[in-house]
Design an enzyme around this catalytic site. Sequence first.
Site, PDB file in Angstrom:
ATOM      1  CB  ALA A  82      -0.914  -0.002   1.222  1.00 31.86           C
ATOM      2  N   GLY A 113      -0.230  -5.001   0.689  1.00 32.47           N
ATOM      3  CA  GLY A 113      -1.445  -4.907  -0.103  1.00 32.47           C
ATOM      4  C   GLY A 113      -1.311  -5.546  -1.463  1.00 32.47           C
ATOM      5  CD  GLU A 153      -3.551  -7.487   2.841  1.00 37.18           C
ATOM      6  OE1 GLU A 153      -4.138  -7.806   3.884  1.00 37.18           O
ATOM      7  OE2 GLU A 153      -3.195  -6.316   2.580  1.00 37.18           O
ATOM      8  CD  GLU A 204       0.753  -5.847   5.578  1.00 32.12           C
ATOM      9  OE1 GLU A 204       0.116  -5.731   4.514  1.00 32.12           O
ATOM     10  OE2 GLU A 204       1.432  -6.883   5.843  1.00 32.12           O
TER      11      GLU A 204
END
Length: 257
Positions: free
Chosen positions: A65, A108, A111, A131
Site C-alpha cells: 500500500a 497490499g 493481498e 505490516e
Amino acid sequence: MAYSSILVETRGRVGLVTLNRPQTLNALNHALMHELMDALNAFDKDDAVGAMVITGNEKAFAAGADIKEMANESALDMTRNDHIAVFGRMRTIRKPVIAAVSGWALGGGCELALSCDMIVASDTAKFGLPEVTIGVIPGAGGTQRLVRAVGKSIAMEMILNDRKIDAQEALHYGLVSRVVLVSDYFNEALKLAEEIAARAPLAVRAAKRAINHSYESFLKDGLAEEKQIFYNLFGTEDQKEGMQAFVEKRKPNWTGK
C-alpha cells in the site's frame, strides 16, 4: 475511460489491467484501487470478455500500500473512510481473475494477488506481508486468505516475523498455481485466461461462485474482524512511529503504546 494509475486493454476475450505506478513499485493508493475496480467491473459487464488478468511489471506486481497516504490517519479516520472496502469489491467480480505476478508482491500487493482466483508467478516473484514492521497488521484479507492458502504455521511466520517466500516456495505451499520463467510469466497467464475465456461462460461463472462459496464460508466474519483490528491500530503510537520510520527510511523505536 481515461485512467491515471493503470493501463487497460482487451486481447481477444481477455481483459487486461496493468498496474502502472512504476516510480513507487506500483504501490496501491486509493486512486489506483478505485481505477482497478472500475476496470474490472467494466470487463465483468462486457459479454465479449470471458476472463481477466491483473499484472504489474517484471520488478514488482505491487510492493504494498502507499504508506505515505495513510501514515497520519487516525483509527477513526480509517474506520470512517473505510479504504479497505474497495478490496472487498473483488469478491463481486463474477468472471475469473488471474494475477500475473513478477518481482515483489508485498503487503497490499500480496493481498491483491490473494484476492484473485489464480496466481501465475514468474521465477523472480517474492511474496510477503510485512505490516508488523510498521506497527499494523495486514488489513485487506492477508490474515484470513493467507492461512487458507499456505496453512497456519507458514502464515504465522510470514505475518508475525516478516518472512518472505519465493516463487518455488509459493508453489510448494499452494499460494500460486504455476511458476514460469520471468520472460514467459505474462504470456502464460494470458494463455490460461484465454483458455478459460473460451469455455462455457455461464458454467465458468457458476463454478467460480461455487468454489468461492466453499472457500469463503467462514471468511466474511474473519475479514470484518481483521479490518477493524487494522483500523484500531491507527490509534496507537507504534503505528505512527512505524509508518513515520518507513517514510523517513529509518529503524522504528517501538514503545508498545
